[in-house]
Enzyme design. Structure first.
Site, mmCIF file in Angstrom:
data_model
loop_
_atom_site.group_PDB
_atom_site.id
_atom_site.type_symbol
_atom_site.label_atom_id
_atom_site.label_comp_id
_atom_site.label_asym_id
_atom_site.label_seq_id
_atom_site.Cartn_x
_atom_site.Cartn_y
_atom_site.Cartn_z
ATOM 1 N N VAL A 139 0.864 -1.183 0.000
ATOM 2 C CA VAL A 139 0.000 0.000 0.000
ATOM 3 C C VAL A 139 0.900 1.232 0.000
ATOM 4 O O VAL A 139 1.034 1.936 1.003
ATOM 5 C CB VAL A 139 -0.979 0.004 1.197
ATOM 6 C CG1 VAL A 139 -1.928 1.205 1.107
ATOM 7 C CG2 VAL A 139 -1.783 -1.286 1.250
ATOM 8 N N PRO A 140 1.549 1.488 -1.150
ATOM 9 C CA PRO A 140 2.360 2.704 -1.232
ATOM 10 C C PRO A 140 1.455 3.925 -1.108
ATOM 11 O O PRO A 140 0.294 3.888 -1.546
ATOM 12 C CB PRO A 140 3.016 2.609 -2.612
ATOM 13 C CG PRO A 140 2.193 1.643 -3.383
ATOM 14 C CD PRO A 140 1.520 0.745 -2.404
ATOM 15 N N HIS A 141 1.957 4.955 -0.479
ATOM 16 C CA HIS A 141 1.142 6.154 -0.300
ATOM 17 C C HIS A 141 2.036 7.376 -0.183
ATOM 18 O O HIS A 141 3.202 7.262 0.179
ATOM 19 C CB HIS A 141 0.229 6.024 0.924
ATOM 20 C CG HIS A 141 0.954 5.667 2.175
ATOM 21 N ND1 HIS A 141 1.315 4.372 2.494
ATOM 22 C CD2 HIS A 141 1.406 6.425 3.191
ATOM 23 C CE1 HIS A 141 1.937 4.359 3.647
ATOM 24 N NE2 HIS A 141 2.016 5.587 4.092
ATOM 25 N N ALA A 142 1.441 8.521 -0.512
ATOM 26 C CA ALA A 142 2.204 9.763 -0.471
ATOM 27 C C ALA A 142 1.253 10.946 -0.385
ATOM 28 O O ALA A 142 0.111 10.872 -0.828
ATOM 29 C CB ALA A 142 3.076 9.889 -1.724
#
Length: 154
Positions: free
Chosen positions: A64-67
């Site tokens: 769950v990459p997030h930014a």
């Protein structure tokens, strides 16, 4: 939180072609840039900055990459299923093939955290992961997130 509402229009992609974590994040950045009206470079940079703090690989083939990205109006997600899992540095050292990326405006603290929690909770289900891996179309995947993660009626 209805995860289906987080997914950007055209934000579900089934594709291969990634042979590394960086390439997988680049695929995610391409999809997000197209759906969010940003540049791939800007999105990839934000993802890599967050990833430098620690892997967003949750285990069981899920990341769950997030930014936080300036210019967004709300928390938005994209889902990418890779044809070939890639080494990702996940907590269980298993390669990743399911990636649900979240992008939030810088000021969306609580909303961003709620979205992360909802996505993580949904992807912890082995049944959900299997359905995502077996789905044949982007619409089928979107339907899984809408059907399986919508809040229960009161």
């Amino acid at each position: 939180m209805d995860i289906g509402e987080l997914l950007a229009d055209d934000g579900v992609v089934l594709r291969g072609g990634a042979s590394s974590k960086r390439q997988a994040l680049h695929v995610v950045a391409d999809v997000a840039a197209e759906t969010l009206g940003l540049t791939t470079e800007r999105v990839l940079e934000a993802l890599l900055e967050r990833e430098a703090l620690g892997s967003t690989g949750l285990g069981s083939g899920v990341a769950v990459p997030h930014a936080r990205v300036p210019g967004l109006a709300r928390v938005t997600g994209v889902f990418v299923r890779l044809d070939t899992p890639v080494a990702y540095g996940s907590v269980d050292d298993q390669p990743v093939d399911l990636m649900f990326a979240l992008f939030a405006p810088p000021a969306a603290g609580a909303e961003h955290l709620r979205a992360l929690a909802a996505v993580s909770r949904a992807l912890r289900s082995s049944e959900m992961r299997e359905r995502l891996r077996q789905a044949h179309t982007a619409d089928a995947i979107r339907a899984l997130f809408v059907r399986d993660t919508a809040p229960a009626a009161a």
